[in-house]
Every structure is written in C-alpha cells, then in structure tokens.
Design an enzyme around this catalytic site. Structure first.
Site: not given
Length: 450
Positions: A225, A248
């Site tokens: 984002g 991740e």
C-alpha cells in the site's frame, strides 16, 4: 532396469493439455487454484468452460489481482464457490455482492497447518517454473504454503509457466516429478503486475515518524500500500544502512532499497545476508530482481511469519496498514462494518513477533481521516468499531500506532492513557468529540482534559 534419472521420460508420460487437466475435476471437489501472481491461468480457463456440467465445486486460493475465469463464469455462485485466504480486488467485489466468494479467517503463519490438518483438497493446481535437470519444479514467487497443499492433495497438477521467476528457497520451494500427477505446459504467460502504489503528503508525514524509529542494521517487514511504499521510498533516500529484510510479502520498496545500497543483511541475527519472504508480487522490475537471485530466499509462511522465528531477529521493525483503530487500541484491518476489504494476513503474526524481538517494534500506520463516497471526511480513529468490523490485532497485542499527527506506544498503558495517546493521533477536528466518547466509556481522566 528403469533409469531413475530419466526424468524427461516421466515428464512426457504425465504431460497433458489444460483441457485434459481440467477434466480431472468432478462435482463436489475441493480445488486449489494458487496464490497471488501464481494463480492458475491455463487450467482455470478450461475449468470455466465446464461450469454448466459441474456442481458444488469449492475453489481455494487468494489475493487475486485479476478475476479468475472460474469466478467470472459463475458470478452468482450457482456451481462454483471461491474461498479466499486474503481478498484481492475481484474477491472483495464478489464477497460484498454476497454471491460466489467467501473469506476464510486466518492467521497467515498457520496456513500450512490449516492445509495439513483442516482442509481436504481433491485437486491442486500450482504454477511452477519448468522442470530442472534433477526433476524439480520450482514454486517461483510463492513458497508460502504450496508444499503443504500438495502434500494433502489427492491429485497434483503443475502448470508450467516459462515466464515464472525461479526463486531460490530455504525449504519447501520445489516439487519433484515423482510427486506430480499431471503436467500442463502453459507456455510463457505474462504475470499480473501490481502498479507501484503512489503516496501523498499524509503518507509521507506518517513515513517520517516511522523512519525515525528505525535504527541502522534493523530488519524490516513491510505491508502493501501507499504508506509502506512511502516508508520504503524514504528509507531508500535516507542515511540508514545495513538493513535486512524478513517479510511475508516481497514488495517493490525492497527492490528500491536494495538498488540504492541500503540492504545487505549483514546485521541479521538469523539468515544473515538473505532477504527472506513467503511470496513476492509487484512490478516487472521486482520479478526480474528475485529471479535466480541468491540474495533473496523464499520460505514457507510458518517460517517467515512465525513469532518464534521473528523474535530471534534483533531490531525487527514491522510496518503494516490499518483501516481503523479504536480508543482501546484495537486494530481493524480486514473490514469496515459488514463491508469486507482484504484479510488478516500476517498482521497479528508480526505484531506478536516484532514486539518479542530484542529492540523490535510493531508499527500500525493509518491516515487520521478519509473521505467517504459522499465526499464527507470521516475519522479513522473511532470510539468503537462499526458492528461487524473484524478485530485484527487485539488490544493486548498493539504496540505503536502512527498517523500523520504522531506515533504512540500502547504497550504498558492503561485505558485512559491509551485513549489520550490515540486521540492525539486523530485529526484535530475530531478530538473533542473523541474526548466526549472516552468520557462516556469511562476511559478518560478529568484531570487530563485540556
């Protein structure tokens, strides 16, 4: 005697068309379709053509960037149901329409165990690189939980994509031809690219507070984002050095930091010199960067996200987005009321692991306000969440919260201290109202009211 090293012979014996592979699926089957940039394309297209002859097929996958053909073929979910571990745009739209897609709540580090212990899979389709000389297919961008799926599946189909990056792994990053039932050659199918998220003044202001919290030699985890991207951009142009990566998701911000010499992993307490991730998704530049790059190491998500692993990494800094935060310090990152947005992902994993690490910090970032569809400004800092909003990080697990107005550490703080600190992160126009809310909630000390 058969030559056990003649993998090409076994490959040819298992080679089928995408149509033939799709023909394996029966009504009532549970079918794994893949993850993120590695979701099936060739077999997906052929399965969609069978929509009228199949019934009650349950598809599993997640983080779609473009709608799979099976989802397009049955938008009302009469024959096919899509079950997602994390909603991308197409899944979000379908979930909120109340039709053919549903979210599966998860803690991302547990996903391999979910497959091994909780979810039965009849047919698994996994995108891979071409087979190497040793008979192995590499999972490319998605080590994450692929091996757990294939261990459980009754039928394993590999969809070979010549355009898929070859990503070196820690473990569980390849499958051997002996453990494959069918091979589908998909040619060179272009991968979906995520446009690099832009960021504005608010994102930059938040990023500046966060970058001040990062020491030289820290190991970073970034979410996806505008705000995490702003953090990455500021780091790339900062004086920080000797940074490490353990995340991740491998995102474009890491590529930028690496190319500007900020990342070498030399101070990491485990996996020194390696950039570790469970899956990668982003631009063409990112895909080229991770391809056959020994600096980058794909690993199962129970390793990348496991709190017992993360806590061993000194100065671990976790940075993730949120939708809303309430005055108790609870974090909601999955839904707003009954409207589903994305998923829990690994946010709780890193909130737990980063705090346990020596010098570690878990930072939840968000803008103080947003504009709704009517153009009205609303606060992201709330007294309580709307009914139906999922709590992603419970209040005992929240550490730092950051908006463009500052950064606040919730750990060790009483309810009134939290209310005061979090209200100071809200837009000034909403603070008086939030103080009144806190008073009604009995979490405001009269002596502290200004």
């Amino acid at each position: 005697m058969e030559d056990r090293m003649d993998y090409s012979k076994r490959y040819k014996e298992k080679l089928v068309s995408a149509k033939e592979a799709a023909g394996v699926v029966k009504s009532g089957d549970r079918v794994e379709m893949g993850w993120a940039a590695g979701i099936s394309k060739a077999v997906d297209k052929e399965l969609a053509k069978r929509v009228d002859e199949l019934d009650n097929v349950l598809f599993y996958g997640g983080l779609t960037f473009e709608a799979p053909e099976v989802m397009k073929a049955d938008p009302e979910g009469k024959h096919f149901t899509w079950n997602t571990w994390h909603a991308g745009g197409p899944e979000r739209k379908s979930i909120n329409a109340g039709s053919g897609a549903f979210y599966i709540p998860l803690r991302y580090s547990e996903l391999p165990k979910y497959y091994r212990d909780e979810v039965d899979i009849d047919v698994a389709i996994v995108m891979t690189t071409p087979m190497d000389k040793h008979g192995y297919f590499n999972f490319g961008l998605n080590a994450s939980h692929q091996m757990a799926i294939l261990e459980k599946a009754k039928t394993v189909i590999v969809e070979v994509n010549e355009a898929f990056p070859y990503c070196y792994g820690r473990s569980e990053s390849e499958i051997h031809i002996d453990n494959v039932d069918y091979v589908v050659e998909a040619g060179s199918m272009p991968l979906f690219e995520i446009p690099v998220a832009g960021f504005g003044d608010v994102d930059r202001a938040v990023a500046e507070f966060i970058v001040d919290e990062i020491p030289n030699g820290a190991t970073l985890q970034l979410g996806i984002g505008g705000m995490p991207n702003a953090v990455g951009a500021l780091i790339a142009d900062s004086d920080l050095k000797d940074l490490g990566i353990h995340s991740e998701m491998y995102v474009d911000a890491f590529v930028e930091m690496s190319k500007k010499g900020k990342v070498n992993g030399s101070k990491k307490t485990i996996d020194k010199y390696r950039q570790v991730y469970a899956f990668a998704a982003g631009s063409k530049e990112l895909y080229e960067f991770v391809d056959q790059n020994p600096e980058c190491m794909a690993a199962p998500v129970n390793y990348t996200n496991g709190a017992d692993v993360v806590k061993e990494i000194d100065n671990f800094i976790s940075i993730n987005n949120a939708l809303n935060v309430d005055l108790w310090g609870q974090v909601s990152s999955e839904s707003t009321g009954m409207k589903h947005i994305s998923g829990a992902g690994g946010q709780l994993d890193f909130a737990l692991g980063a705090y346990l690490a020596k010098g570690g910090k878990s930072i939840i970032c968000l803008s103080s306000t947003f504009k709704n569809k009517q153009g009205e400004v609303e606060s992201r800092i709330l007294p309580n969440f709307k009914t139906g909003s999922a709590i992603t990080v419970a209040r005992p697990n929240t550490q730092y919260i950051c908006t463009e107005y500052g950064i606040f550490n919730c750990k060790g703080k009483s309810t009134w201290e939290r209310a005061e600190g979090i209200i100071n992160l809200a837009h000034p126009d909403f603070r008086d109202g939030l103080i009144r809310d806190a008073e009604e909630m009995n979490i405001w000390r009269k002596s502290n009211k200004r």
